[in-house]
Design an enzyme around this catalytic site. Structure first.
Site, PDB file in Angstrom:
ATOM      1  N   LYS A  65       0.857  -1.192   0.000  1.00 27.58           N
ATOM      2  CA  LYS A  65       0.000   0.000   0.000  1.00 27.58           C
ATOM      3  C   LYS A  65       0.880   1.224   0.000  1.00 27.58           C
ATOM      4  O   LYS A  65       1.994   1.201   0.536  1.00 27.58           O
ATOM      5  CB  LYS A  65      -0.874   0.016   1.257  1.00 27.58           C
ATOM      6  N   GLY A  75     -20.770   2.087  -3.825  1.00 32.62           N
ATOM      7  CA  GLY A  75     -22.182   2.030  -3.447  1.00 32.62           C
ATOM      8  C   GLY A  75     -23.103   2.183  -4.640  1.00 32.62           C
ATOM      9  O   GLY A  75     -24.102   1.462  -4.771  1.00 32.62           O
ATOM     10  N   TYR A  76     -22.766   3.108  -5.532  1.00 29.21           N
ATOM     11  CA  TYR A  76     -23.650   3.338  -6.680  1.00 29.21           C
ATOM     12  C   TYR A  76     -23.708   2.100  -7.586  1.00 29.21           C
ATOM     13  O   TYR A  76     -24.785   1.621  -7.929  1.00 29.21           O
ATOM     14  CB  TYR A  76     -23.200   4.565  -7.488  1.00 29.21           C
ATOM     15  N   GLY A 105     -23.609   5.133   1.319  1.00 30.25           N
ATOM     16  CA  GLY A 105     -22.524   5.562   0.421  1.00 30.25           C
ATOM     17  C   GLY A 105     -22.990   5.412  -1.014  1.00 30.25           C
ATOM     18  O   GLY A 105     -23.469   4.342  -1.404  1.00 30.25           O
ATOM     19  N   GLY A 135     -21.035   6.454  -3.822  1.00 20.12           N
ATOM     20  CA  GLY A 135     -19.893   6.779  -4.673  1.00 20.12           C
ATOM     21  C   GLY A 135     -19.649   5.636  -5.639  1.00 20.12           C
ATOM     22  O   GLY A 135     -20.584   4.918  -6.024  1.00 20.12           O
ATOM     23  N   ASN A 136     -18.396   5.423  -5.982  1.00 19.35           N
ATOM     24  CA  ASN A 136     -18.075   4.381  -6.964  1.00 19.35           C
ATOM     25  C   ASN A 136     -18.643   3.026  -6.546  1.00 19.35           C
ATOM     26  O   ASN A 136     -19.359   2.383  -7.309  1.00 19.35           O
ATOM     27  CB  ASN A 136     -16.550   4.319  -7.140  1.00 19.35           C
TER      28      ASN A 136
HETATM   29  P1  NAD Z   1     -16.152   7.274  -3.157  1.00 19.61           P
HETATM   30  O1  NAD Z   1     -15.383   8.436  -2.678  1.00 19.61           O
HETATM   31  O2  NAD Z   1     -16.416   7.125  -4.615  1.00 19.61           O
HETATM   32  O3  NAD Z   1     -17.605   7.259  -2.454  1.00 19.61           O
HETATM   33  C1  NAD Z   1     -17.795   7.390  -1.085  1.00 19.61           C
HETATM   34  C2  NAD Z   1     -19.257   7.664  -0.811  1.00 19.61           C
HETATM   35  O4  NAD Z   1     -19.441   7.729   0.593  1.00 19.61           O
HETATM   36  C3  NAD Z   1     -19.781   8.977  -1.375  1.00 19.61           C
HETATM   37  O5  NAD Z   1     -21.092   8.778  -1.871  1.00 19.61           O
HETATM   38  C4  NAD Z   1     -19.852   9.888  -0.154  1.00 19.61           C
HETATM   39  O6  NAD Z   1     -20.875  10.855  -0.277  1.00 19.61           O
HETATM   40  C5  NAD Z   1     -20.212   8.872   0.903  1.00 19.61           C
HETATM   41  N1  NAD Z   1     -19.884   9.359   2.239  1.00 19.61           N
HETATM   42  C6  NAD Z   1     -18.828  10.100   2.656  1.00 19.61           C
HETATM   43  N2  NAD Z   1     -18.936  10.379   3.965  1.00 19.61           N
HETATM   44  C7  NAD Z   1     -20.063   9.755   4.390  1.00 19.61           C
HETATM   45  C8  NAD Z   1     -20.716   9.671   5.633  1.00 19.61           C
HETATM   46  N3  NAD Z   1     -20.238  10.287   6.715  1.00 19.61           N
HETATM   47  N4  NAD Z   1     -21.840   8.925   5.687  1.00 19.61           N
HETATM   48  C9  NAD Z   1     -22.322   8.320   4.605  1.00 19.61           C
HETATM   49  N5  NAD Z   1     -21.772   8.390   3.403  1.00 19.61           N
HETATM   50  C10 NAD Z   1     -20.656   9.109   3.299  1.00 19.61           C
HETATM   51  O7  NAD Z   1     -15.427   6.002  -2.539  1.00 19.61           O
HETATM   52  P2  NAD Z   1     -15.528   4.478  -3.036  1.00 19.61           P
HETATM   53  O8  NAD Z   1     -14.451   4.215  -4.005  1.00 19.61           O
HETATM   54  O9  NAD Z   1     -16.941   4.202  -3.395  1.00 19.61           O
HETATM   55  O10 NAD Z   1     -15.121   3.708  -1.703  1.00 19.61           O
HETATM   56  C11 NAD Z   1     -16.057   3.466  -0.649  1.00 19.61           C
HETATM   57  C12 NAD Z   1     -15.477   2.454   0.315  1.00 19.61           C
HETATM   58  O11 NAD Z   1     -15.166   1.250  -0.384  1.00 19.61           O
HETATM   59  C13 NAD Z   1     -14.167   2.848   1.017  1.00 19.61           C
HETATM   60  O12 NAD Z   1     -14.157   2.263   2.293  1.00 19.61           O
HETATM   61  C14 NAD Z   1     -13.101   2.200   0.159  1.00 19.61           C
HETATM   62  O13 NAD Z   1     -11.898   1.975   0.884  1.00 19.61           O
HETATM   63  C15 NAD Z   1     -13.799   0.891  -0.174  1.00 19.61           C
HETATM   64  N6  NAD Z   1     -13.266   0.206  -1.351  1.00 19.61           N
HETATM   65  C16 NAD Z   1     -13.278   0.786  -2.577  1.00 19.61           C
HETATM   66  C17 NAD Z   1     -12.815   0.088  -3.681  1.00 19.61           C
HETATM   67  C18 NAD Z   1     -12.893   0.668  -5.061  1.00 19.61           C
HETATM   68  O14 NAD Z   1     -12.631  -0.065  -6.022  1.00 19.61           O
HETATM   69  N7  NAD Z   1     -13.276   1.915  -5.234  1.00 19.61           N
HETATM   70  C19 NAD Z   1     -12.291  -1.204  -3.523  1.00 19.61           C
HETATM   71  C20 NAD Z   1     -12.275  -1.774  -2.251  1.00 19.61           C
HETATM   72  C21 NAD Z   1     -12.778  -1.062  -1.177  1.00 19.61           C
END
Ligand code: NAD
Length: 429
Positions: free
Chosen positions: A106, A243-244, A238, A240-241
């Site tokens: 990391k 959750g959506y 959530g 974002g990437n």
């Molecule tokens: P992102 O930044 O695209 O989305 C995060 C979402 O969380 C946004 O909709 C934001 O509005 C929301 N958010 C922020 N603060 C919040 C709060 N206090 N309460 C509720 N919602 C809140 O991030 P992502 O890439 O979707 O990642 C989300 C999680 O998944 C993280 O824990 C990340 O480490 C994990 N993750 C992501 C990936 C990936 O491929 N992107 C892979 C493994 C794990």
């Protein structure tokens, strides 16, 4: 103790406990815990006003028994060395859980990228690539994007790496833009992988009755696991990437998404929400709140809804000692990293099926692996092929963990750590 130290302590404690259960000797346990390398450096970056600013950066290469180190690079003001080390440690476990020929690594920089201009961000990314160039490579260490980093940042790093090394190496980084060798399907991969795991679990409905249940509440209800997904209700925190795409794909597969949220709050509609339409609304207004025909709820209320499946897909530690007793979901799919504190996990593990993050969100690193394979062979697949391979790989990963959890009567999280550690140790020479 800062959050990074706590995270590191918790990851190491779980590895230690699992290794002791497996009766591994002290030296093996040390090799599983101690990182092979910790690179720490100062990044000197010229700001737009001509002044130089120094940022701290790290690349932790935790374990390479199964293959090259693999893991993202995050830019975050609160990033500290312990956090990067904890995340590298968890990548070792996640890659082994996913059955990938990778170890764990990391990277991180303590910076708030939101206050940098685009050119400052580019100079910082290039400087980071310079610092790590001599100890990464397609068969050594393969970085990728993470929190606050993206394909554009990776493209700058690749360009810098190629200038220093004088070689084009499309497999040295993953999470690249598709135009320079990225994989189709990477954007949706984490959400899609989470859905495949959830569906694979639901197909085990006949076996679910074997899982530990609370005597008082009998919380795991086999009736819920009906052959149709239509009546299964899901709340996603959530948008974002991760959750959506999870919500969109689950909706398309016939699940009923009754609640969604972002950082400003959530919405609830017992009849179901269409995530694509909610996203169109959010793009116009900046939030999911006030969406038509739905009730505004807080993020805390979302977690406590009476739904079949709860999907934390935003932040870590959102389910803690404070709210664990109020959780009513029967399944928690951990798409965020570390959404449950250790205390909450201990409290809920007998009552709720918890699909651990190292499995649930491993779709992202699995498609990163597929990107690496495509880069190495110089031949790129269509999106359908990538998705099909992701499905095969993540369902295989789930099956191994499910099997262990049933035969040894342990939680899926404990089973995941055991499967991972057995694989890593078997590759240690
Ligand atoms: P992102 O930044 O695209 O989305 C995060 C979402 O969380 C946004 O909709 C934001 O509005 C929301 N958010 C922020 N603060 C919040 C709060 N206090 N309460 C509720 N919602 C809140 O991030 P992502 O890439 O979707 O990642 C989300 C999680 O998944 C993280 O824990 C990340 O480490 C994990 N993750 C992501 C990936 C990936 O491929 N992107 C892979 C493994 C794990």
């Amino acid at each position: 103790m800062n959050a990074g130290q706590k995270m590191l302590e918790s990851a190491q404690a779980l590895i230690k406990k699992t290794a002791q259960n497996l009766k591994l000797d002290e030296e093996k346990i040390k090799r599983l815990i101690e990182p092979e390398y910790i690179h720490e450096f100062a990044l000197e970056v010229q700001m737009d006003d001509g002044q130089k600013k120094v940022f701290k950066g790290w690349r932790v290469q935790h374990n390479s028994a199964l293959g090259p180190y693999k893991g993202g690079i995050r830019f975050h003001p609160e990033t500290v060395r312990d956090e990067v080390q904890a995340l590298a440690t968890l990548m070792t476990i996640k890659c082994a859980v996913a059955g990938l020929p990778y170890g764990g690594g990391k990277g991180g920089v303590a910076v708030d990228p939101k206050i940098l201009s685009k050119s400052e961000l580019e100079r910082l990314s290039r400087e980071y690539a310079k610092k790590i160039a001599n100890f990464i490579g397609e068969d050594i260490d393969v970085p990728a994007p993470d929190v606050n980093t993206n394909p554009q940042i990776i493209a700058w790093m690749i360009d810098e790496y190629q200038k220093i090394k004088g070689i084009k190496s499309p497999a040295t980084f993953t999470g690249k833009p598709v135009s320079i060798g990225g994989s189709l399907g990477r954007n949706e991969a984490t959400g899609r992988g989470g859905l495949f795991v959830l569906q694979a679990l639901l197909e085990k409905r006949d076996l679910v009755s074997c899982l530990p249940q609370s005597k008082e509440t009998g919380a795991i209800d086999v009736k819920l696991l009906s052959s149709s997904f239509q009546n299964i209700t899901i709340a996603v925190q959530g948008f974002g990437n991760v959750g959506y795409y999870f919500a969109k794909l689950a909706y398309e597969a016939g699940f009923k998404i009754v609640a969604l949220s972002d950082s400003r709050g959530g919405i609830y509609n017992e009849k179901g929400l269409d995530p694509i339409k909610v996203m169109e609304f959010k793009k116009k207004t900046g939030t999911v709140q006030d969406y038509k025909n739905s009730k505004n709820i807080t993020n805390e209320e979302l977690l406590e809804l009476k739904v079949d499946v709860l999907v934390p897909a935003a932040l870590e530690n959102v389910i803690s000692q404070k709210n664990a007793k109020n959780i009513q979901a029967k399944i928690i799919l951990e798409l965020a990293n570390g959404p449950l504190t250790d205390e909450a996990f201990e409290f809920l593990k007998e009552k709720v099926i918890i699909i651990p993050d190292v499995l649930a969100n491993s779709g992202g690193v699995t498609v990163s692996y597929l990107e690496w394979v495509q880069g190495k062979q110089g031949y790129w697949w269509g999106e359908k092929e990538v998705n099909q391979k992701l499905k095969e790989m993540i369902v295989r990963a789930f099956e191994a963990i499910w099997e262990k959890s049933i035969t040894k009567k342990m939680s899926l999280k404990q089973a995941a750590f055991e499967v991972a550690i057995e694989r890593i140790v078997s590759a240690m020479v």
